[in-house]
Scaffold this motif. Structure first.
Motif, PDB file in Angstrom:
ATOM      1  N   TRP A  57       0.837  -1.196   0.000  1.00 41.42           N
ATOM      2  CA  TRP A  57       0.000   0.000   0.000  1.00 41.42           C
ATOM      3  C   TRP A  57       0.876   1.253   0.000  1.00 41.42           C
ATOM      4  N   LYS A  58       1.964   1.234   0.790  1.00 43.33           N
ATOM      5  CA  LYS A  58       2.866   2.378   0.814  1.00 43.33           C
ATOM      6  C   LYS A  58       3.512   2.594  -0.547  1.00 43.33           C
ATOM      7  N   ALA A  59       3.925   1.518  -1.194  1.00 45.17           N
ATOM      8  CA  ALA A  59       4.552   1.636  -2.511  1.00 45.17           C
ATOM      9  C   ALA A  59       3.580   2.243  -3.515  1.00 45.17           C
ATOM     10  N   MET A  60       2.317   1.854  -3.427  1.00 45.58           N
ATOM     11  CA  MET A  60       1.320   2.418  -4.335  1.00 45.58           C
ATOM     12  C   MET A  60       1.241   3.937  -4.159  1.00 45.58           C
ATOM     13  N   HIS A  61       1.218   4.374  -2.919  1.00 46.99           N
ATOM     14  CA  HIS A  61       1.094   5.813  -2.673  1.00 46.99           C
ATOM     15  C   HIS A  61       2.372   6.553  -3.049  1.00 46.99           C
ATOM     16  N   VAL A  62       3.535   5.977  -2.730  1.00 47.65           N
ATOM     17  CA  VAL A  62       4.788   6.656  -3.042  1.00 47.65           C
ATOM     18  C   VAL A  62       4.968   6.779  -4.555  1.00 47.65           C
ATOM     19  N   LEU A  63       4.720   5.715  -5.282  1.00 50.31           N
ATOM     20  CA  LEU A  63       4.896   5.780  -6.738  1.00 50.31           C
ATOM     21  C   LEU A  63       3.835   6.662  -7.383  1.00 50.31           C
ATOM     22  N   SER A  64       2.628   6.634  -6.881  1.00 49.42           N
ATOM     23  CA  SER A  64       1.595   7.526  -7.405  1.00 49.42           C
ATOM     24  C   SER A  64       1.988   8.980  -7.157  1.00 49.42           C
ATOM     25  N   TRP A  65       2.511   9.248  -5.976  1.00 49.22           N
ATOM     26  CA  TRP A  65       2.995  10.600  -5.657  1.00 49.22           C
ATOM     27  C   TRP A  65       4.135  10.989  -6.597  1.00 49.22           C
ATOM     28  N   ALA A  66       5.058  10.060  -6.837  1.00 51.44           N
ATOM     29  CA  ALA A  66       6.210  10.349  -7.693  1.00 51.44           C
ATOM     30  C   ALA A  66       5.773  10.650  -9.128  1.00 51.44           C
ATOM     31  N   LEU A  67       4.726   9.996  -9.588  1.00 50.91           N
ATOM     32  CA  LEU A  67       4.289  10.194 -10.969  1.00 50.91           C
ATOM     33  C   LEU A  67       3.666  11.569 -11.211  1.00 50.91           C
ATOM     34  N   GLN A  68       3.419  12.301 -10.181  1.00 44.86           N
ATOM     35  CA  GLN A  68       2.767  13.595 -10.348  1.00 44.86           C
ATOM     36  C   GLN A  68       3.719  14.707 -10.765  1.00 44.86           C
ATOM     37  N   SER A  69       5.026  14.427 -10.803  1.00 42.28           N
ATOM     38  CA  SER A  69       5.975  15.472 -11.197  1.00 42.28           C
ATOM     39  C   SER A  69       7.274  14.831 -11.678  1.00 42.28           C
ATOM     40  N   PRO A  70       7.864  15.368 -12.751  1.00 42.51           N
ATOM     41  CA  PRO A  70       9.160  14.835 -13.209  1.00 42.51           C
ATOM     42  C   PRO A  70      10.252  14.949 -12.148  1.00 42.51           C
ATOM     43  N   LYS A  71      10.192  15.992 -11.337  1.00 47.79           N
ATOM     44  CA  LYS A  71      11.187  16.173 -10.275  1.00 47.79           C
ATOM     45  C   LYS A  71      11.115  15.024  -9.271  1.00 47.79           C
ATOM     46  N   ARG A  72       9.922  14.573  -8.983  1.00 41.62           N
ATOM     47  CA  ARG A  72       9.766  13.467  -8.036  1.00 41.62           C
ATOM     48  C   ARG A  72      10.260  12.152  -8.642  1.00 41.62           C
ATOM     49  N   VAL A  73      10.040  11.987  -9.938  1.00 43.44           N
ATOM     50  CA  VAL A  73      10.560  10.782 -10.608  1.00 43.44           C
ATOM     51  C   VAL A  73      12.078  10.809 -10.559  1.00 43.44           C
ATOM     52  N   ASP A  74      12.669  11.992 -10.785  1.00 38.91           N
ATOM     53  CA  ASP A  74      14.126  12.122 -10.684  1.00 38.91           C
ATOM     54  C   ASP A  74      14.608  11.766  -9.286  1.00 38.91           C
ATOM     55  N   MET A  75      13.860  12.202  -8.281  1.00 34.26           N
ATOM     56  CA  MET A  75      14.234  11.900  -6.901  1.00 34.26           C
ATOM     57  C   MET A  75      14.223  10.392  -6.665  1.00 34.26           C
ATOM     58  N   LEU A  76      13.219   9.720  -7.189  1.00 37.15           N
ATOM     59  CA  LEU A  76      13.127   8.271  -7.042  1.00 37.15           C
ATOM     60  C   LEU A  76      14.259   7.590  -7.810  1.00 37.15           C
ATOM     61  N   THR A  77      14.577   8.110  -8.986  1.00 29.54           N
ATOM     62  CA  THR A  77      15.679   7.559  -9.776  1.00 29.54           C
ATOM     63  C   THR A  77      17.002   7.734  -9.034  1.00 29.54           C
ATOM     64  N   ASN A  78      17.212   8.913  -8.457  1.00 28.51           N
ATOM     65  CA  ASN A  78      18.440   9.153  -7.687  1.00 28.51           C
ATOM     66  C   ASN A  78      18.518   8.228  -6.478  1.00 28.51           C
ATOM     67  N   LEU A  79      17.413   7.999  -5.856  1.00 27.97           N
ATOM     68  CA  LEU A  79      17.385   7.096  -4.706  1.00 27.97           C
ATOM     69  C   LEU A  79      17.806   5.690  -5.133  1.00 27.97           C
ATOM     70  N   LYS A  80      17.295   5.254  -6.283  1.00 25.41           N
ATOM     71  CA  LYS A  80      17.652   3.915  -6.781  1.00 25.41           C
ATOM     72  C   LYS A  80      19.136   3.843  -7.133  1.00 25.41           C
ATOM     73  N   ASN A  81      19.722   4.985  -7.520  1.00 24.04           N
ATOM     74  CA  ASN A  81      21.135   5.009  -7.878  1.00 24.04           C
ATOM     75  C   ASN A  81      22.038   5.231  -6.669  1.00 24.04           C
ATOM     76  N   GLY A  82      21.464   5.370  -5.480  1.00 30.47           N
ATOM     77  CA  GLY A  82      22.251   5.532  -4.264  1.00 30.47           C
ATOM     78  C   GLY A  82      22.657   6.957  -3.977  1.00 30.47           C
ATOM     79  N   ALA A  83      22.125   7.922  -4.725  1.00 32.07           N
ATOM     80  CA  ALA A  83      22.476   9.324  -4.488  1.00 32.07           C
ATOM     81  C   ALA A  83      21.736   9.843  -3.260  1.00 32.07           C
ATOM     82  N   ASN A  84      22.302  10.883  -2.689  1.00 32.46           N
ATOM     83  CA  ASN A  84      21.655  11.503  -1.544  1.00 32.46           C
ATOM     84  C   ASN A  84      20.395  12.237  -1.985  1.00 32.46           C
ATOM     85  N   LEU A  85      19.455  12.324  -1.081  1.00 36.65           N
ATOM     86  CA  LEU A  85      18.236  13.060  -1.359  1.00 36.65           C
ATOM     87  C   LEU A  85      18.463  14.511  -0.946  1.00 36.65           C
ATOM     88  N   LEU A  86      18.612  15.369  -1.927  1.00 33.82           N
ATOM     89  CA  LEU A  86      18.863  16.766  -1.605  1.00 33.82           C
ATOM     90  C   LEU A  86      17.581  17.480  -1.200  1.00 33.82           C
TER      91      LEU A  86
END
Length: 165
Positions: A57-86
């Motif tokens: 359920w959390k994943a559904m909400h987090v990914l739905s939230w991320a899809l609402q903006s390209p910046k959020r998708v970038d944040m998720l991509t950076n997280l997957k790449n091990g980058a810090n969350l600025l």
């Protein structure tokens, strides 16, 4: 005795209705992002993007939230790449998504064992294949494809806790 607090006859009601009415055109009564049919389709894309084809359920909400903006998708991509969350993410849990999930369960596109993860059913997989063939929700599909690999519950928890690792 009347059921209404004020006893009205037809002429009184017609007198009230004999007033000028002005209507103002509105853009859309419901934003397309909140229409249940669209949200069900997005839910199926999200479940397919999650590890093992199962989304909490959390994943559904987090990914739905991320899809609402390209910046959020970038944040998720950076997280997957091990980058810090600025930026500090503030994930919103929307009731509209829960209604879409209930609808997806009701029409048989998703299944869930109790409070366990959501999973695509056979009908859901067929509907998802038809959606991809019809090239609908291409923007959302491209945003999810930009995230490297499958999204796991660990990734979701890291994002919710603002941790990079």
């Amino acid at each position: 005795m009347s059921a209404l607090p004020v006893d009205l006859d037809d002429s009184a009601v017609l007198g009230w209705l004999d007033a000028p009415m002005n209507f103002t055109a509105r853009a859309d009564p419901i934003s397309p992002d909140f229409r249940p049919e669209r949200r069900v389709a997005v839910c199926m894309l999200i479940v397919d993007k999650c590890r093992a084809g199962k989304a909490s359920w959390k994943a559904m909400h987090v990914l739905s939230w991320a899809l609402q903006s390209p910046k959020r998708v970038d944040m998720l991509t950076n997280l997957k790449n091990g980058a810090n969350l600025l930026d500090i993410p503030v994930v919103r849990f929307e009731p509209a998504l829960d209604r879409a999930l209930d609808l997806a369960l009701g029409v048989g596109f998703l299944t869930r064992d109790g409070v366990g993860p959501f999973e695509l059913t056979g009908a859901g997989r067929e509907a998802l294949a038809e959606m991809r063939e019809a090239r609908v929700l291409e923007q959302e599909a491209a945003a999810l494809a930009a995230v490297n690999g499958k999204v796991s519950n660990r990734d979701v928890e890291r994002l919710l806790e603002w941790r990079s690792r």
